[in-house]
Design an enzyme around this catalytic site. Structure first.
Site, mmCIF file in Angstrom:
data_model
loop_
_atom_site.group_PDB
_atom_site.id
_atom_site.type_symbol
_atom_site.label_atom_id
_atom_site.label_comp_id
_atom_site.label_asym_id
_atom_site.label_seq_id
_atom_site.Cartn_x
_atom_site.Cartn_y
_atom_site.Cartn_z
ATOM 1 C CD GLU A 177 -13.869 -3.286 -13.378
ATOM 2 O OE1 GLU A 177 -14.822 -3.132 -12.328
ATOM 3 O OE2 GLU A 177 -12.767 -3.621 -13.201
ATOM 4 C CE LYS A 219 -12.297 -0.964 -12.458
ATOM 5 N NZ LYS A 219 -11.797 -0.208 -11.483
HETATM 6 P P1 13P Z 1 -7.757 -4.046 -9.804
HETATM 7 O O1 13P Z 1 -7.486 -2.589 -10.465
HETATM 8 O O2 13P Z 1 -7.195 -4.153 -8.159
HETATM 9 O O3 13P Z 1 -8.182 -4.594 -10.657
HETATM 10 O O4 13P Z 1 -9.233 -3.184 -8.983
HETATM 11 C C1 13P Z 1 -9.854 -2.813 -10.515
HETATM 12 C C2 13P Z 1 -11.528 -2.150 -10.779
HETATM 13 O O5 13P Z 1 -12.657 -2.105 -9.482
HETATM 14 C C3 13P Z 1 -11.810 -4.241 -10.066
HETATM 15 O O6 13P Z 1 -13.449 -4.133 -10.334
#
Ligand code: 13P
Length: 334
Positions: A177, A219
């Site tokens: 991510e 992600k």
């Molecule tokens: P948000 O959808 O609130 O951004 O959180 C997702 C997430 O796991 C961020 O690391």
């Protein structure tokens, strides 16, 4: 675990019409969410809240997996059933956040780098024993006049790739991510350029570290103007720019891409995902891994009366899962 096993977990995470619920807020982050609605940040309240989310009736109709936090993966329902058991029974894949959060990058004011590589191998082994099948690591990329530096992009992508290789060794699917933050007054064009630089660096680093893309999930944030930018973008513009940058940078061998909500409203997060899927078919399924955009309405409701509103809060979670599940198919009609 073989690459085929990792690939089948990854494909199940992005099964048609399903996405992930992110409930992996650290104790510090959940404190902020609880404080905003007047809930005390006690271990019992955190446990009760995560139980509410994970036992939402029918959650598995639209949710393939949930990302837990270290404390949460060890917790049980009020009746003493481990959360991981509840999830497995419902066919919801347990995931775990394994990074230790961002710290300032020395020498580069405004940039941060995510920590957590030291000692990661035994931690991953333990999480696998506790039932996790995938793991998440979040890198934070800030945009300002001077950020991000190319050093920050490289340092974060190097760490993401090191973590991803360790996950695959431990039999866990890495959910990589890189979050490009929405705060600031930057335009959608700047967001596009930063996403492109980050994704190119990330896939280069994954290649250098021998990470098998077939057993990896991305992600991503969306290509969107900064919250303080005078020129906001339409749903179609965000969807078009996000799909374009992903097609430019992300190999087709990746089993799937999920998005974070990153401070978007519920409505925005669902309509952007829906619009992207209406532009398909794409080389990979595009789905969601939302935290705030899955939870915020339910948390607000629950905070007003934890007992009386329990069932309605769960209905709200289910409704958000349903809407986002439809958006993952491009079938959401507002
Ligand atoms: P948000 O959808 O609130 O951004 O959180 C997702 C997430 O796991 C961020 O690391």
């Amino acid at each position: 675990m073989s690459i085929e096993d990792l690939e089948s977990i990854a494909l199940a995470m992005v099964a048609p019409g399903k996405g992930i619920i992110a409930i992996d807020e650290s104790t510090k982050t959940i404190a902020k969410r609880f404080e905003a609605v007047g809930i005390e940040n006690s271990e019992e309240n955190r446990r009760a809240y995560r139980e509410l989310l994970l036992t939402t009736p029918g959650l598995n109709e639209h949710i393939s997996g949930a990302i837990l936090y270290d404390e949460t993966i060890r917790q049980k329902t009020r009746d003493g059933v481990p959360f991981t058991e509840v999830m497995k029974k419902a066919g919801i894949i347990p995931g775990i956040k394994v990074d230790k959060g961002p710290v300032p990058l020395a020498g580069f004011p405004g940039d941060v780098v995510t920590e957590g590589l030291d000692g990661l191998r035994p931690r991953l082994e333990e999480y696998a024993r506790l039932g996790a099948q995938f793991a998440k690591w979040r890198a934070v990329i800030n945009i300002t006049e001077d950020n991000p530096s190319s050093t920050a992009i490289e340092a974060n992508c190097h760490a993401l790739a090191r973590y991803a290789a360790l996950c695959q060794e431990a039999g866990l699917v890495p959910m990589v991510e890189p979050e490009v933050i929405m705060d600031g007054d930057h335009t959608i064009e700047v967001s596009y350029e930063v996403h492109e630089a980050v994704l190119r660096s990330l896939f280069n680093a994954l290649y250098e570290q021998n990470v098998m893309l077939e057993g990896t999930i991305l992600k991503s944030s969306m290509v969107i103007p900064g919250k303080a930018c005078d020129e906001q973008a339409s749903v179609e513009e965000v969807a078009e720019a996000t799909v374009r940058v992903l097609k430019t940078c992300v190999p087709a061998s990746l089993p799937g891409i999920v998005f974070l909500s990153g401070g978007q409203t519920d409505e925005q997060s669902t309509s952007h995902l829906n619009a992207m899927n209406r532009m398909g078919p794409h080389p990979w399924p595009l789905s969601f891994s939302y935290g705030r955009a899955m939870q915020q309405a339910a948390l607000k409701l629950w905070s007003k009366d934890m007992k009386a509103n329990y069932a309605d809060a769960q209905k709200t979670v289910h409704a958000r899962a349903k809407d986002n599940g439809l958006a993952a198919l491009g079938q959401w009609n507002g």
